[in-house]
Scaffold this motif. Structure first.
Motif, short mmCIF file in Angstrom:
data_model
loop_
_atom_site.label_atom_id
_atom_site.label_comp_id
_atom_site.label_asym_id
_atom_site.label_seq_id
_atom_site.Cartn_x
_atom_site.Cartn_y
_atom_site.Cartn_z
N ASP A 51 1.20 4.40 15.69
CA ASP A 51 0.31 3.27 15.94
C ASP A 51 0.56 2.12 14.96
O ASP A 51 -0.26 1.22 14.84
CB ASP A 51 -1.15 3.72 15.85
CG ASP A 51 -1.53 4.68 16.95
OD1 ASP A 51 -1.05 4.50 18.09
OD2 ASP A 51 -2.29 5.64 16.67
N ASP A 52 1.69 2.19 14.24
CA ASP A 52 2.05 1.18 13.24
C ASP A 52 1.02 1.07 12.12
O ASP A 52 0.73 -0.02 11.64
CB ASP A 52 2.32 -0.19 13.88
CG ASP A 52 3.67 -0.23 14.56
OD1 ASP A 52 4.55 0.56 14.19
OD2 ASP A 52 3.85 -1.06 15.46
N ARG A 53 0.52 2.21 11.69
CA ARG A 53 -0.36 2.26 10.52
C ARG A 53 0.37 3.01 9.41
O ARG A 53 1.10 3.97 9.66
CB ARG A 53 -1.67 2.98 10.85
CG ARG A 53 -2.57 2.13 11.73
CD ARG A 53 -3.84 2.85 12.00
NE ARG A 53 -3.49 3.97 12.88
CZ ARG A 53 -4.33 4.56 13.70
NH1 ARG A 53 -5.57 4.19 13.75
NH2 ARG A 53 -3.92 5.54 14.48
N CYS A 54 0.14 2.58 8.18
CA CYS A 54 0.79 3.18 7.02
C CYS A 54 0.17 4.54 6.70
O CYS A 54 -1.04 4.65 6.51
CB CYS A 54 0.66 2.26 5.82
SG CYS A 54 1.36 2.95 4.30
N ARG A 55 1.02 5.55 6.64
CA ARG A 55 0.55 6.90 6.28
C ARG A 55 0.21 6.99 4.80
O ARG A 55 -0.45 7.93 4.37
CB ARG A 55 1.62 7.93 6.61
CG ARG A 55 1.87 8.13 8.06
CD ARG A 55 2.92 9.24 8.27
NE ARG A 55 3.31 9.33 9.65
CZ ARG A 55 4.43 8.84 10.15
NH1 ARG A 55 5.30 8.23 9.37
NH2 ARG A 55 4.71 8.95 11.43
N PRO A 101 -1.54 7.15 -3.98
CA PRO A 101 -0.90 6.59 -5.17
C PRO A 101 0.62 6.49 -5.08
O PRO A 101 1.23 5.76 -5.85
CB PRO A 101 -1.31 7.56 -6.29
CG PRO A 101 -1.80 8.78 -5.62
CD PRO A 101 -2.26 8.38 -4.24
N ARG A 102 1.23 7.16 -4.13
CA ARG A 102 2.69 7.06 -3.95
C ARG A 102 3.10 5.79 -3.20
O ARG A 102 4.27 5.46 -3.14
CB ARG A 102 3.22 8.28 -3.19
CG ARG A 102 3.00 9.59 -3.93
CD ARG A 102 3.40 10.77 -3.09
NE ARG A 102 2.60 10.77 -1.85
CZ ARG A 102 2.95 11.43 -0.74
NH1 ARG A 102 4.06 12.13 -0.71
NH2 ARG A 102 2.18 11.40 0.32
N ARG A 103 2.14 5.08 -2.67
CA ARG A 103 2.43 3.83 -1.96
C ARG A 103 2.97 2.81 -2.95
O ARG A 103 2.40 2.59 -4.01
CB ARG A 103 1.15 3.31 -1.31
CG ARG A 103 1.33 2.08 -0.46
CD ARG A 103 0.02 1.74 0.20
NE ARG A 103 0.12 0.56 1.03
CZ ARG A 103 -0.81 -0.38 1.11
NH1 ARG A 103 -1.93 -0.27 0.42
NH2 ARG A 103 -0.64 -1.42 1.88
N PRO A 104 4.11 2.17 -2.65
CA PRO A 104 4.68 1.20 -3.59
C PRO A 104 3.70 0.06 -3.90
O PRO A 104 2.96 -0.41 -3.03
CB PRO A 104 5.90 0.66 -2.84
CG PRO A 104 6.30 1.77 -1.92
CD PRO A 104 4.98 2.38 -1.48
N VAL A 150 4.24 -3.03 -4.40
CA VAL A 150 4.48 -4.25 -3.63
C VAL A 150 3.71 -4.21 -2.31
O VAL A 150 3.25 -5.24 -1.83
CB VAL A 150 5.99 -4.50 -3.40
CG1 VAL A 150 6.60 -3.47 -2.47
CG2 VAL A 150 6.23 -5.90 -2.88
N CYS A 151 3.56 -3.05 -1.74
CA CYS A 151 2.83 -2.93 -0.47
C CYS A 151 1.36 -3.31 -0.66
O CYS A 151 0.79 -4.03 0.15
CB CYS A 151 2.93 -1.51 0.07
SG CYS A 151 4.62 -1.00 0.44
N GLY A 152 0.78 -2.83 -1.74
CA GLY A 152 -0.62 -3.15 -2.02
C GLY A 152 -0.82 -4.60 -2.41
O GLY A 152 -1.92 -5.14 -2.28
N SER A 153 0.24 -5.24 -2.90
CA SER A 153 0.10 -6.64 -3.33
C SER A 153 0.09 -7.61 -2.15
O SER A 153 -0.37 -8.74 -2.29
CB SER A 153 1.21 -7.01 -4.30
OG SER A 153 2.45 -7.11 -3.64
N LEU A 154 0.60 -7.20 -1.01
CA LEU A 154 0.57 -8.07 0.18
C LEU A 154 -0.81 -7.98 0.82
O LEU A 154 -1.23 -6.93 1.28
CB LEU A 154 1.63 -7.63 1.19
CG LEU A 154 3.05 -8.01 0.87
CD1 LEU A 154 4.01 -7.35 1.85
CD2 LEU A 154 3.23 -9.52 0.90
N GLN A 155 -1.51 -9.07 0.79
CA GLN A 155 -2.85 -9.13 1.37
C GLN A 155 -2.84 -10.05 2.58
O GLN A 155 -2.23 -11.11 2.55
CB GLN A 155 -3.85 -9.66 0.33
CG GLN A 155 -3.98 -8.77 -0.89
CD GLN A 155 -4.53 -7.40 -0.54
OE1 GLN A 155 -5.53 -7.26 0.14
NE2 GLN A 155 -3.84 -6.36 -0.99
#
Length: 84
Positions: A39-43, A48-51, A53-58
């Motif tokens: 469904d194009d959602r991030c697993r 905490p293993r999520r990079p 940079v991913c969390g910085s994109l808002q």
């Protein structure tokens, strides 16, 4: 602004140089992240293993515009401006 369901542009367009589970060397720009589900959602959302940079994109109107095509173009331009 909230992420649009099924967009995932920020999980496709940018390069990620830090390790991602299943992609230990990160991913090049334009490649779909292995952590996107059907469904194009991030697993890894909230994991905490999520990079970082991913969390910085808002999500924002400037980045997301009126849909996935706009977001992909915006992020492609940003990638080109910030790549060595």
């Amino acid at each position: 602004m909230q992420c649009r369901a099924g967009c995932a542009a920020c999980c496709i367009a940018p390069s990620i140089t830090s390790p991602i589970p299943g992609m230990e060397n990160g991913k090049p720009a334009g490649m779909r992240c292995i952590q996107l589900d059907g469904d194009d959602r991030c697993r890894l959302f909230g994991d905490p293993r999520r990079p970082a940079v991913c969390g910085s994109l808002q999500p924002s109107l400037e980045m997301c515009g009126n849909g996935r095509a706009h977001a992909l173009r915006f992020l492609d331009r940003l990638e080109a401006m910030t790549s060595p």
